[in-house]
Design a protein around this motif. Structure first.
Motif, PDB file in Angstrom:
ATOM      1  N   ASP A 161       0.823  -1.499   0.323  1.00  0.00           N
ATOM      2  CA  ASP A 161      -0.283   0.021  -0.143  1.00  0.00           C
ATOM      3  C   ASP A 161       0.930   1.029  -0.146  1.00  0.00           C
ATOM      4  O   ASP A 161       0.899   2.506  -0.709  1.00  0.00           O
ATOM      5  N   LEU A 162       1.542   1.299   0.736  1.00  0.00           N
ATOM      6  CA  LEU A 162       2.967   2.458   0.718  1.00  0.00           C
ATOM      7  C   LEU A 162       3.644   2.859   0.089  1.00  0.00           C
ATOM      8  O   LEU A 162       4.098   4.079  -0.170  1.00  0.00           O
ATOM      9  N   MET A 163       4.158   1.901  -0.903  1.00  0.00           N
ATOM     10  CA  MET A 163       4.968   1.525  -1.658  1.00  0.00           C
ATOM     11  C   MET A 163       3.857   2.422  -3.008  1.00  0.00           C
ATOM     12  O   MET A 163       4.689   3.466  -3.675  1.00  0.00           O
ATOM     13  N   LYS A 164       2.583   1.335  -3.176  1.00  0.00           N
ATOM     14  CA  LYS A 164       2.067   2.722  -4.090  1.00  0.00           C
ATOM     15  C   LYS A 164       1.933   4.116  -3.197  1.00  0.00           C
ATOM     16  O   LYS A 164       2.202   4.825  -4.991  1.00  0.00           O
ATOM     17  N   ALA A 165       1.908   4.787  -2.887  1.00  0.00           N
ATOM     18  CA  ALA A 165       1.324   5.763  -2.150  1.00  0.00           C
ATOM     19  C   ALA A 165       2.882   6.423  -2.818  1.00  0.00           C
ATOM     20  O   ALA A 165       2.477   7.558  -3.320  1.00  0.00           O
ATOM     21  N   ALA A 166       3.543   6.055  -1.980  1.00  0.00           N
ATOM     22  CA  ALA A 166       4.553   6.712  -2.442  1.00  0.00           C
ATOM     23  C   ALA A 166       5.745   6.712  -3.624  1.00  0.00           C
ATOM     24  O   ALA A 166       6.138   8.384  -4.409  1.00  0.00           O
TER      25      ALA A 166
ATOM     26  N   SER B 292      -6.274   8.916 -13.469  1.00  0.00           N
ATOM     27  CA  SER B 292      -5.882   9.800 -14.351  1.00  0.00           C
ATOM     28  C   SER B 292      -5.155  10.868 -14.073  1.00  0.00           C
ATOM     29  O   SER B 292      -4.570  11.524 -15.555  1.00  0.00           O
ATOM     30  N   LEU B 293      -4.397  10.229 -14.032  1.00  0.00           N
ATOM     31  CA  LEU B 293      -2.378  10.479 -13.615  1.00  0.00           C
ATOM     32  C   LEU B 293      -1.698  10.532 -14.088  1.00  0.00           C
ATOM     33  O   LEU B 293      -0.977  10.551 -14.443  1.00  0.00           O
ATOM     34  N   ASN B 294      -1.792   8.860 -15.249  1.00  0.00           N
ATOM     35  CA  ASN B 294      -0.844   8.038 -16.452  1.00  0.00           C
ATOM     36  C   ASN B 294       0.141   8.081 -16.088  1.00  0.00           C
ATOM     37  O   ASN B 294       1.219   8.152 -16.563  1.00  0.00           O
ATOM     38  N   HIS B 295       0.060   7.397 -14.260  1.00  0.00           N
ATOM     39  CA  HIS B 295       1.595   7.058 -13.971  1.00  0.00           C
ATOM     40  C   HIS B 295       1.099   5.435 -14.039  1.00  0.00           C
ATOM     41  O   HIS B 295       0.307   4.804 -13.635  1.00  0.00           O
ATOM     42  N   THR B 296       2.484   5.233 -14.076  1.00  0.00           N
ATOM     43  CA  THR B 296       2.493   3.870 -13.730  1.00  0.00           C
ATOM     44  C   THR B 296       3.173   3.426 -12.725  1.00  0.00           C
ATOM     45  O   THR B 296       3.930   3.559 -12.414  1.00  0.00           O
ATOM     46  N   PHE B 297       3.044   2.158 -12.240  1.00  0.00           N
ATOM     47  CA  PHE B 297       3.767   1.739 -11.622  1.00  0.00           C
ATOM     48  C   PHE B 297       3.163  -0.168 -10.754  1.00  0.00           C
ATOM     49  O   PHE B 297       2.581  -0.598 -11.047  1.00  0.00           O
ATOM     50  N   GLU B 298       4.418  -0.727 -10.991  1.00  0.00           N
ATOM     51  CA  GLU B 298       4.508  -2.356 -10.697  1.00  0.00           C
ATOM     52  C   GLU B 298       5.282  -2.817  -9.522  1.00  0.00           C
ATOM     53  O   GLU B 298       5.953  -2.897  -9.410  1.00  0.00           O
ATOM     54  N   PHE B 299       4.586  -3.225  -8.346  1.00  0.00           N
ATOM     55  CA  PHE B 299       5.022  -3.672  -7.153  1.00  0.00           C
ATOM     56  C   PHE B 299       5.156  -4.974  -6.839  1.00  0.00           C
ATOM     57  O   PHE B 299       4.771  -5.680  -7.229  1.00  0.00           O
ATOM     58  N   GLU B 300       6.554  -5.239  -6.642  1.00  0.00           N
ATOM     59  CA  GLU B 300       6.991  -6.655  -6.418  1.00  0.00           C
ATOM     60  C   GLU B 300       7.437  -6.875  -5.090  1.00  0.00           C
ATOM     61  O   GLU B 300       7.769  -6.513  -4.337  1.00  0.00           O
ATOM     62  N   GLN B 301       6.695  -8.519  -5.240  1.00  0.00           N
ATOM     63  CA  GLN B 301       6.408  -8.400  -3.715  1.00  0.00           C
ATOM     64  C   GLN B 301       8.432  -9.007  -3.296  1.00  0.00           C
ATOM     65  O   GLN B 301       8.437  -9.363  -3.981  1.00  0.00           O
ATOM     66  N   PRO B 302       8.451  -8.804  -1.840  1.00  0.00           N
ATOM     67  CA  PRO B 302       9.930  -8.601  -1.810  1.00  0.00           C
ATOM     68  C   PRO B 302      10.048 -10.452  -1.378  1.00  0.00           C
ATOM     69  O   PRO B 302       8.968 -11.323  -0.911  1.00  0.00           O
TER      70      PRO B 302
END
Ligand code: MIC
Ligand code: SF4
Length: 643
Positions: free
Chosen positions: A304-309, A414-424
């Protein structure tokens, strides 16, 4: 006939009763957890039972709610919990180590086992395939002493997840959708089991977000299967040995099945002031916001917090918005620090709070008058934030972060931002803030610390032959335990001081409630549907007990609160004819004649309204055990009588 996940775990832990919906079943409890706001009372009750050492496989005492310490009270209570834990064989999670449910998921929750916790969001561990229940402190104390935990055997509802979530749509949106479909009463008397191919795309913390907010459905608990994803999570926590496969049989039979297509979901929000007032962001529109709070046991995992960051990185929090972030655990905070994400949050202007409940329970960060606050939490009940007229919306961490940047409710897509979280592959494991209990030999020499804030347990009496009391309060539907016994920074430090708490009982609804009760001597409360939803706090029963409440008569009750009333020796009756609710007014003089004998013989009970000269039929569905508890004047008396 095949079994569902919960039927299997219940069958494995069955001490008494039969697996038939509505029947009372007694379960052996493997693990317990407490938090400090309910824990002080739970350990006082445990001490009153006179048991030397806990009899569970594992019991943990967390300190996460009352961490403000604006006077001696909280610190004294922490010291009490720490000393009692050390002496009685309980692990102690120090303040700063994190929110009980997040830490428990990381470090202790285990598939196939049972857990009860003195906090309504204990079903968070259902994300791990564990059967976990929120309970009153006294029930947890009994379980620590080796006693069974009793529930009415629920119906089993399957939520069949299809497809997978689209980018920037999250687990929070799944549970908000379930709340939209089922409402805050929809889970009452039910266990919600998740299944279907969609489960394979959800991580353990995402599953835990969903089971966490099953509490808002009123569900007995919620649970996911334990699979390869669970195993990988446990391995990354260095606990692979705790893994066990748990899944429903292919021919398991459910009382109801609901399909949810994850691919169709959009970002959602719950509007003020109920978690089930759910709309899409599109429907709500572009509202201006004043505050954003990210955290709580619902949404404070690393993911959750990595997505927010990632959203905050390189941006600034809007000048009209205050953004707070409270990580769920020391593990999460430490990993954010090590991987640099914390720095993006700080640079964006986020206010970083300690790893604790914080604003979720009104421990600071009350919004400005009339402010709009977006929170990733699970409850938005009126006044819970500490500001009576604040408007709290419940959203996902990605909606929260995107909105903090723009200053208005924003769809992150709407921010057109991409992010993929990888499980540690490996979480940062550091259990230095979890203190081991003393050995039985050393424990004998240890003293428990009792601070001056600890006041005696309210006086209890055996159930009288006839109840004679006045209606001291009449309320409507969906009354929460926050209405009955508010929390927040000003009141929470007094959770071990019932006489002091009494001044605040029903404060939001009737300012002088405590005075009215004292003048009446004994009272009855009349309520509508789903009375006592929300928290597991037994204070919402103990304070009314202290104020002379003998019975609460409603159209229906929330499960944990009804159990807490019985444990306190207050009888939770329901109207046989819900229309009778309309015939009773505040100040009416009521009588429940021969209630003792009638309960003993499980006969029909009548409520006499002396003022109106009318009689109404009352319903109850108490087990023999519950009747004995009520006759004894509560569970503590009953336990003492039977020891
Ligand atoms: C809550 O979220 O309301 C709490 C504070 O965690 C409560 C427990 C309490 O009142 O101490 C809960 O959910 O049970
Ligand atoms: Fe803490 Fe809020 Fe979770 Fe309750 S709901 S345990 S107050 S974080």
């Amino acid at each position: 006939m095949g079994k569902t996940i919960s039927q299997k775990i219940i069958a494995d832990h069955l001490v008494s009763g039969q697996l038939k919906a509505g029947n009372e079943v007694g379960l052996k409890i493997d693990q317990t957890l407490t938090q400090d706001a309910t824990g002080t009372m739970a350990y006082l009750e445990f001490e009153a039972m006179g048991v030397d050492r806990v009899k569970t496989e594992l019991s943990v005492a967390y300190v996460d709610h009352n961490t403000l310490q604006s006077g001696f009270e909280n610190a004294d209570d922490h010291k009490f919990i720490q000393t009692v834990a050390k002496k009685r064989g309980v692990l102690y999670s120090r303040p700063g180590n994190g929110i009980c449910h997040q830490v428990h998921l990381e470090r202790f929750a285990a598939p196939g086992k049972t857990l009860i916790g003195s906090d309504s969001h204990t079903p968070t561990a259902g994300g791990m395939g564990m059967l976990a229940f929120g309970a009153g402190g006294l029930d947890v104390a009994v379980a620590m002493g080796g006693g069974a935990y009793y529930i009415a055997m629920p119906e089993i509802v399957k939520i069949n997840l299809i497809g997978s979530l689209r980018p920037w749509v999250s687990a929070k949106d799944v549970i908000l959708e379930v709340l939209r479909l089922l409402t805050v009463k929809g889970g009452v008397g039910r266990i919600i089991e998740y299944g279907g191919e969609g489960v394979n795309s959800l991580s353990v913390p995402e599953r835990a977000t969903i089971t966490n907010m099953g509490a808002e459905l009123g569900a007995t608990t919620s649970i996911f299967p334990s699979d390869q994803i669970t195993k990988d999570f446990l391995r990354a926590q260095g606990r692979e040995n705790d893994w066990k496969k748990v899944k429903a049989d292919p021919d398991a039979v459910y009382d109801l099945t609901i399909d949810i297509n994850l691919s169709d979901l959009k970002p959602l929000a719950a509007l003020p002031h109920m978690p089930d007032k759910v709309k899409t962001l599109e429907e709500i529109g572009k509202i201006k916001i004043d505050q954003v709070c990210i955290g709580s046991c619902t949404n404070s995992s690393l993911q959750d917090l990595m997505k927010a960051a990632s959203i905050l990185k390189g941006k600034s929090v809007h000048q009209d918005v205050s953004l707070t972030i409270s990580p769920g655990s020391m593990q999460v905070l430490n990993m954010l620090a090590v991987n640099g994400a914390l720095s993006h949050m700080i640079a964006a202007g986020a206010r970083i709070l300690e790893a604790a409940c914080g604003p979720c329970i009104g421990m600071g960060q009350s919004p400005a008058s009339g402010a709009v606050s977006l929170r990733t939490f699970n409850r938005n009940f009126e006044g819970r934030s500490g500001t009576a007229d604040a408007k709290v919306y419940l959203v996902s961490p990605e909606v929260a972060a995107a909105s903090a940047v723009t200053g208005y409710l924003t769809d992150p897509r709407s921010l057109n931002h991409t992010f993929e979280f990888e499980q540690p592959d490996r979480f940062l494991i550091n259990d230095s803030s979890i203190l081991e209990p003393a050995s039985p030999e050393e424990a004998e020499t240890l003293e428990i610390y009792y601070g001056p804030n600890i006041k005696p347990f309210p006086k209890t009496q055996k159930l009288p032959e006839t109840i004679k009391a006045k209606v001291v309060l009449k309320v409507g539907d969906n009354i929460t335990t926050d209405h009955i016994m508010p929390a927040g920074a000003k009141i929470l430090p007094y959770r071990s001081n019932i006489p002091y708490l009494a001044k605040f009982c029903f404060e939001q609804i009737k300012k002088d409630f405590a005075e009215i009760c004292k003048a009446a001597g004994s009272g009855i409360i009349i309520g509508g549907e789903n009375y006592g939803q929300g928290s597991s706090r037994e204070h919402a029963a103990l304070v009314p007990l202290y104020l002379g409440i003998k019975s609460v008569v409603t159209k229906s009750f929330a499960r944990i609160h009804s159990a807490n009333l019985i444990n306190a020796g207050i009888i939770p009756f329901t109207f046989s004819n819900p229309e009778d609710y309309d015939r009773i007014d505040e100040n009416d003089e009521l009588e429940i004649p021969q209630v003792r004998d009638l309960l003993k013989s499980k006969s029909g009970v009548l409520l006499h309204n002396k003022t109106k000269d009318e009689k109404y039929e009352l319903d109850y569905n108490f087990s023999q055990r519950q009747i004995e508890i009520l006759l004894a004047g509560g569970l503590l008396n009953h336990t003492k009588e039977n020891n």
